[in-house]
Design an enzyme around this catalytic site. Structure first.
Site, PDB file in Angstrom:
ATOM      1  N   GLN A 158       8.548   2.849   6.402  1.00 28.04           N
ATOM      2  CA  GLN A 158       7.180   3.334   6.530  1.00 28.04           C
ATOM      3  C   GLN A 158       6.684   3.142   7.963  1.00 28.04           C
ATOM      4  O   GLN A 158       7.164   2.269   8.692  1.00 28.04           O
ATOM      5  CB  GLN A 158       6.259   2.557   5.584  1.00 28.04           C
ATOM      6  N   ASP A 213       8.900  -3.035  -5.864  1.00 29.90           N
ATOM      7  CA  ASP A 213       9.623  -3.033  -4.588  1.00 29.90           C
ATOM      8  C   ASP A 213      10.069  -4.426  -4.160  1.00 29.90           C
ATOM      9  O   ASP A 213      10.408  -4.624  -3.003  1.00 29.90           O
ATOM     10  CB  ASP A 213       8.722  -2.427  -3.502  1.00 29.90           C
ATOM     11  N   LYS A 243      -0.885  -1.084   8.329  1.00 32.20           N
ATOM     12  CA  LYS A 243      -0.238  -0.040   7.543  1.00 32.20           C
ATOM     13  C   LYS A 243      -1.246   1.084   7.325  1.00 32.20           C
ATOM     14  O   LYS A 243      -2.208   0.925   6.560  1.00 32.20           O
ATOM     15  CB  LYS A 243       0.239  -0.580   6.193  1.00 32.20           C
ATOM     16  N   LEU A 286       1.950 -14.227   9.337  1.00 24.95           N
ATOM     17  CA  LEU A 286       2.029 -15.654   9.055  1.00 24.95           C
ATOM     18  C   LEU A 286       2.445 -16.417  10.305  1.00 24.95           C
ATOM     19  O   LEU A 286       3.219 -15.915  11.128  1.00 24.95           O
ATOM     20  CB  LEU A 286       3.033 -15.916   7.935  1.00 24.95           C
TER      21      LEU A 286
END
Length: 870
Positions: A549, A738, A565, A666
């Site tokens: 993606q 996923d 995203k 993170l």
């Protein structure tokens, strides 16, 4: 006649109270005082008893005591020793051990000796942020400490000791966080000590018998008196001998100070007087605290921020307590009595330095049964002294028997035990990254011992937590949802309180091997992070490589990286990630108390003004005009981002913006400086069969006996298999298809499973057809944490549906789903579609049914496992 040796074993207060029964008027009570004076002369009266108590003896009442002990990871056995000795007294409700790992700046001590000497010299010369009186205090006494073997004061120049002076505020905040998180009442008394302090709880109970904890007082086990002649402007405690805060003092220290519109923001004249006085002190700025104050902070918030963040702290932590007591708090002053020569005006001295207390002074030697506080004691001393006092009061040390069900039996000990274990890792592995262990440190156990100890405490607490959940009602569940939502909203509207770096650092310090977010969040920290993700200035934009993606890697002001995203504005396309699914999944994880998903927030970004000016050349090369009409579209550099494949680019809306999800990356290290390693379970366990596609699964892996036959014998149930089952429940709820491998925050097989990459959740097919295979681990293994089961049962009793709660939490976000055929994006007003919300409730019902089926078939004793949550 009673032998003297026997008489000495009777608590003196009990003897006096028996004599009081025979009193006749004031004359006899004055005579009683002469008895006191006479007995004092023959040293039969403990020095620590307040003679005023003899005139007004009161009945003993049960009190609750919480403990904060300030220690060091370089000598963890000291904290452990306190836990095993005097902390086992039945009146002590909780114990919290604080070490370097709780510091705001864990690299504080990593400076050279020359740099430390320069800091000391600077504090002793001239500091423009200090008032004249406090500068004189620093000039004459900064960095002086009473030696353990020498009667004179010496200079402490080791960086670790100086860093510990910053720890007072954070210690108090840690205590308040624990209390709020567990929804416990405040204790009658909070006692703060060092890790080498002995505390005689029985003598303390005698001493406070006539004190009302609902009055604001601070008691000092050993007090330094004010003496302007030698540069001491106010009295302060000798912290190693204990500092005691009454319940009312704790409340006062945590009262918000809103200097804007005092009359409108205070609830009473008394409250207004306190706030007005505190605002005046802040304005005077005697120690430079004004720079760190934000409207609405409490005294604890301000002192914590100041002591942790001021560039060069020129005050001992004991001085900070004295300063806070004299100038900020409205305390009941100590009673002046004719038989005492005490000069105290703010603190209540139990003893006064140097004639009554001190490490090496004229004071009497420390006694296990006559001294309330003793300082500079070894673990061996603590064991011997507690044993001696236990002979007098054996029933008081039957651990836990006298505790009420609503107390949190040493939950703070968990903090200490985990800190101890981490400290031991440094000690037993000198090559490990981090500060060195002092020479001579005697590590008494292997690291595994401390993990087992901490785990057992966690299990005990989890059981209490499960019992508590089982008793909570639907209104509390609704309040919990509102609390979660309020954590994401700035309490002052759009008034951000700190610079971006503050919020990024807060987020980095939340990460542990078992969680990404804490259960209790303070100071608008999560709300501030949300605000920065939505509005923070983009410094650099590049295309994240790899994956299927288009993803952008954005550098945000303050030094933070995020993954962006974007939504494909052509509408919903099956198989492509959906930005809104990441946002919804994050909020579901918080609602389920599975706090292992990265923070995800919706944002609209102006392509021309926010991205293109800071885009890397490589990323700019992927920009194009799509179908000869839509400008400023981009492909990025993912594996499928190729126009030759017929893939359409990401294009802005008519207003020039792209909508997407900002996912906070993170941190790469835990708070203690050790590396946070994300490891995959791929090819490690037979559990990967559960994450494969249906068509690739072998028939025997579909068998209900697969878990009992293959998994349970190879995968540790605690915590790995239980974590996997909880993750399967989460994936089933959001319909995440996923997760092809389990990714752990690795910490010697104890790390939790990261809940990441949820872009394919909440697909259109899941609105009506649930993928039951996602729930396979629960169905096959039929085991579950008892706390998780009780939590789901509690949520099921909530007023309204599960989807109502999710809708409430996600209502703070601006993102909406991509449009499906026949609809427009403008038709959506929430993060999830109506069909998604209906599916959530249906799947929650299925999960509860499967849990019930397991318990009916196997029994709750086999299904529900006692295991720590975090």
């Amino acid at each position: 006649r009673m032998p003297r040796a026997t008489m000495a074993q009777i608590p003196f207060r009990h003897l006096i109270q028996k004599l009081w029964v025979c009193r006749k008027g004031l004359v006899n009570s004055l005579s009683l005082m002469w008895v006191y004076v006479a007995l004092k002369q023959v040293k039969m009266v403990p020095n620590l008893i307040d003679p005023a108590h003899l005139l007004f003896p009161t009945l003993q009442h049960a009190i609750t005591i919480d403990i904060i002990s300030v220690g060091s990871k370089n000598r963890p056995h000291y904290l452990e020793s306190q836990l095993k000795t005097w902390v086992t007294h039945s009146s002590i409700r909780s114990f919290i051990g604080i070490t370097e790992m709780d510091d705001y700046d864990q690299t504080c001590a990593e400076i050279t000796q020359a740099e430390q000497d320069a800091r000391i010299a600077s504090c002793r010369s001239s500091n423009p942020s200090l008032s004249a009186a406090i500068q004189e205090l620093a000039n004459n006494h900064y960095s002086h400490t009473e030696g353990e073997k020498s009667s004179s004061f010496s200079v402490r120049d080791d960086p670790g000791w100086h860093c510990a002076q910053r720890r007072f505020g954070q210690s108090f905040k840690t205590f308040m966080n624990t209390t709020r998180r567990l929804k416990n009442s405040l204790p009658d008394y909070l006692v703060m000590v060092d890790d080498d302090t002995y505390f005689n709880v029985d003598l303390f109970q005698e001493h406070v018998a006539a004190i009302d904890p609902n009055e604001p007082r601070i008691l000092s086990g050993c007090m330094f008196e004010a003496n302007p002649l030698i540069g001491i402007p106010f009295e302060f405690p000798y912290g190693g001998f204990g500092v005691v805060y009454t319940k009312e003092t704790i409340k006062q220290m945590n009262t918000p100070i809103k200097c804007n519109n005092i009359d409108e923001t205070t609830s009473s004249l008394r409250h207004a007087s306190f706030v007005r006085s505190a605002c005046g002190v802040i304005e005077q700025n005697q120690i430079g605290e004004l720079e760190f104050f934000r409207d609405g902070m409490s005294v604890v918030d301000l002192i914590s921020a100041y002591s942790a963040q001021v560039e060069n702290l020129c005050l001992h932590s004991d001085w900070i307590i004295g300063y806070m007591a004299k100038y900020y708090l409205s305390l009941v002053p100590p009673r002046r009595v004719f038989w005492s020569n005490s000069k105290a005006v703010t603190l209540h001295p139990i003893r006064t330095w140097p004639f009554q207390c001190g490490n090496n002074t004229q004071a009497e030697p420390c006694s296990a049964t006559k001294s309330m506080f003793c300082h500079s004691q070894t673990p061996q001393d603590l064991e011997a002294m507690t044993a001696e006092n236990q002979l007098l009061y054996p029933e008081h040390y039957k651990y836990g028997k006298n505790r009420n069900n609503d107390t949190y039996n040493n939950i703070g000990s968990i903090t200490s035990a985990i800190s101890i274990e981490k400290s031991n890792e440094y000690a037993t592995n000198p090559a490990a990254k981090g500060p060195n262990v002092s020479k001579g440190t005697n590590i008494q156990h292997d690291p595994e011992y401390f993990w087992q100890t901490a785990t057992q405490w966690l299990i005990d607490k989890s059981n209490e937590y499960a019992t508590d959940l089982a008793q909570r009602g639907p209104d509390e569940a609704k309040d919990w949802v509102e609390k979660l939502r309020n954590d994401t909203i700035l309490s002052g509207g759009a008034n951000i309180q700190h610079e971006p770096e503050y919020y990024w650092k807060a987020a980095s310090q939340w990460l542990t091997p078992r969680q990404v977010l804490p259960s209790f969040i303070e100071n608008d920290e999560l709300a501030g992070i949300f605000h920065q993700l939505r509005n923070g200035k983009i410094i650099k934009a590049s295309s994240a490589k790899g994956g299927s993606q288009t993803k952008l890697l954005l550098d945000i002001e303050g030094g933070q990286q995020v993954i962006f995203k974007p939504q494909r504005n052509q509408g919903f396309e099956e198989g492509w990630d959906q930005h809104h699914a990441e946002i919804a999944s994050f909020h579901v994880s918080r609602l389920l108390d599975m706090r292992r998903a990265p923070i995800s927030v919706g944002r609209r970004i102006d392509v021309v003004n926010e991205i293109m000016p800071v885009a890397t050349p490589e990323f700019l090369d992927t920009f194009t005009t799509y179908e000869n009409k839509t400008k400023n579209c981009f492909y990025g550099t993912c594996n499928y981002c190729d126009p030759a494949r017929g893939i359409s680019p990401i294009c802005p809306f008519a207003d020039g913006t792209v909508e997407g999800v900002m996912i906070l990356m993170l941190p790469k290290k835990f708070r203690d400086g050790s590396k946070a390693i994300i490891s995959k379970a791929e090819n490690q366990f037979p559990i990967v069969a559960w994450t494969d596609e249906d068509k690739d699964r072998m028939e025997n892996m579909k068998s209900k006996d697969y878990c009992d036959a293959m998994v349970k014998s190879k995968v540790p149930i605690q915590p790995r298999l239980l974590d996997i089952i909880e993750t399967s429940i989460f994936d089933f709820l959001v319909q995440n298809t996923d997760r092809h491998s389990y990714e752990f925050i690795d910490q010697d097989n104890r790390g939790g499973i990261m809940l990441i990459d949820h872009g394919k959740s909440f697909g259109l097919a899941s609105q009506e057809n649930d993928k039951m295979e996602l729930l396979t681990p629960l169905i096959q293994c039929c085991i579950l944490r008892k706390t998780t089961y009780e939590y789901f049962q509690w949520l099921s009793r909530m007023d309204g549906t599960f989807s109502d709660a999710v809708l409430r939490l996600t209502s703070v976000d601006i993102a909406t789903p991509p449009a499906i055929e026949g609809e427009a994006k403008e038709d959506y007003t929430a993060v999830l579609r109506d069909g998604d919300l209906v599916g959530l409730d249906r799947r929650m019902s299925i999960i509860l049914d499967e849990m019930k089926t397991c318990i009916d078939e196997r029994g709750s004793g086999e299904v529900l496992v006692e295991s720590p949550l975090f």
